[in-house]
Write an enzyme that holds these catalytic residues in place. Sequence first.
Site, PDB file in Angstrom:
ATOM      1  N   CYS A 192       0.843  -1.201   0.000  1.00 22.40           N
ATOM      2  CA  CYS A 192       0.000   0.000   0.000  1.00 22.40           C
ATOM      3  C   CYS A 192       0.873   1.244   0.000  1.00 22.40           C
ATOM      4  O   CYS A 192       1.718   1.385  -0.867  1.00 22.40           O
ATOM      5  CB  CYS A 192      -0.991  -0.025   1.151  1.00 22.40           C
ATOM      6  SG  CYS A 192      -0.304  -0.516   2.749  1.00 22.40           S
ATOM      7  N   ARG A 193       0.681   2.143   0.978  1.00 20.37           N
ATOM      8  CA  ARG A 193       1.340   3.450   0.866  1.00 20.37           C
ATOM      9  C   ARG A 193       2.774   3.435   1.352  1.00 20.37           C
ATOM     10  O   ARG A 193       3.591   4.226   0.904  1.00 20.37           O
ATOM     11  CB  ARG A 193       0.559   4.502   1.645  1.00 20.37           C
ATOM     12  CG  ARG A 193      -0.803   4.742   1.054  1.00 20.37           C
ATOM     13  CD  ARG A 193      -1.501   5.938   1.679  1.00 20.37           C
ATOM     14  NE  ARG A 193      -2.830   6.067   1.114  1.00 20.37           N
ATOM     15  CZ  ARG A 193      -3.963   5.834   1.767  1.00 20.37           C
ATOM     16  NH1 ARG A 193      -3.929   5.488   3.030  1.00 20.37           N
ATOM     17  NH2 ARG A 193      -5.121   5.961   1.158  1.00 20.37           N
TER      18      ARG A 193
END
Lengths: 219, 219
Positions: B177-178
């Site tokens: 993800c981030r």
Amino acid sequence: MSTGPKQALFAEFATIGRALGNAHRIEMLEHLAQGERGVDALAQRVGLSVANTSQHLQHLRRAGLVTSRRDGKFILYRLSDDSVTGLLRTLFELGERNLTGVDYVLRGYFEDRDNMEPITREALLERSRSGQVTVLDLRPEDEFAAGHLPGAVNIPLEELEARLAELPDGCEVIAYCRGRYCVLSFEAVATLRAKGIKARRLEEGMPEWRAAGLPVEYV
Amino acid sequence: MSTGPKQALFAEFATIGRALGNAHRIEMLEHLAQGERGVDALAQRVGLSVANTSQHLQHLRRAGLVTSRRDGKFILYRLSDDSVTGLLRTLFELGERNLTGVDYVLRGYFEDRDNMEPITREALLERSRSGQVTVLDLRPEDEFAAGHLPGAVNIPLEELEARLAELPDGCEVIAYCRGRYCVLSFEAVATLRAKGIKARRLEEGMPEWRAAGLPVEYV
DNA sequence: GCTACAATCAATAAGTCGCTTGAATGTTAT
DNA sequence: ATAACATTCAAGCGACTTATTGATTGTAGC
């Protein structure tokens, strides 16, 4: 909104940020990067009261940036990790690139920063091999004793004017001190030039030299 | 004591520290590391009021960590420099190593962190070449569109349970993800395993992948 | 022009930080 | 034990920070 683990983690990391969010604490970290120190000794060097220094140090410890050990009456603090130096360096580089205030201070205080153009570690290594330069360490004697550049001469800044004779003639002087933004070497270069001696600053100081894995002398 | 240029410089650098000294601002930086965003969009993502978000952003701008540009009605903020990601990463690593609280949060929230043992970039590259894995991007669609890992499938976390069928059978899923501490992939791995699907987390997220100079897909 | 919307500013209240002061703890030397 | 010293703790003050609220600026579209 959500106050999940991510927020909890970031709150933890933010304590490191807050620890770096004070000029005195950054200065303390720079001093501790030279080697471990007692509270009183540090307090004197940064010009704060002992109690205040102690509180700052505990702040730094809570953030995991320093650790301490007892040695007799003294409690000696040191950086908890070599990567703290790296963090500081990243901070400095980023500031120099993106904060107008930094440039302003550097220019304002050392009028001709262009002439101050520092020499890099690599260039120094190369030139010192051929014996063309005198490496000058401007830190206090105890910091010098805790490790310094090979072949460096130690003259603490306050004593520089009185001890100019110790510098070999005709040699360019390369001055260094605690780090990239330690002013000792800036002032030294200014003093030396005023006396007609060729002098330049080393780009970085002792901790960066050490961090780069270059040889350190303890004589 | 002395309030020379050194103190002035350190005071400047301390503004960067203070900017990093708040969990919301760190979260904002993590979001901005995905790409530029307007104030309102950011405010929604971090769950703060617009006015508050605006003030935090100005704080970050004063510290030189973000810059902004106007695009019609919007003012888009972005990281001022790739090295900001590097600074964050150093901060995270240091925290993970030296802050007991970080470990506590990680263990407390994800009981079996051992099973969560993440896979490194290098290992992923190697395994994806032989087609044994499905790379899963859990971020919202717009962040995916602004750049993602080559061949990755995008299913935002909220939609994961409903769209499990889109994942190929018999393939291990690598979720990302981030960033290193973004929880989307943690939650996704937990969800997938509960459904009997083999899944692991990628050690780091999009910004680190990009910073490492690895290929990015924009399809 | 007017309206709608994005973003910022200004004012406020609650909380935190930084420094000082004086007392308390812990260690060494007599 | 007692004295001397290094460090920490505790309380208190002024200054700064954070989040909220409502007013203000600036841009796009009618």
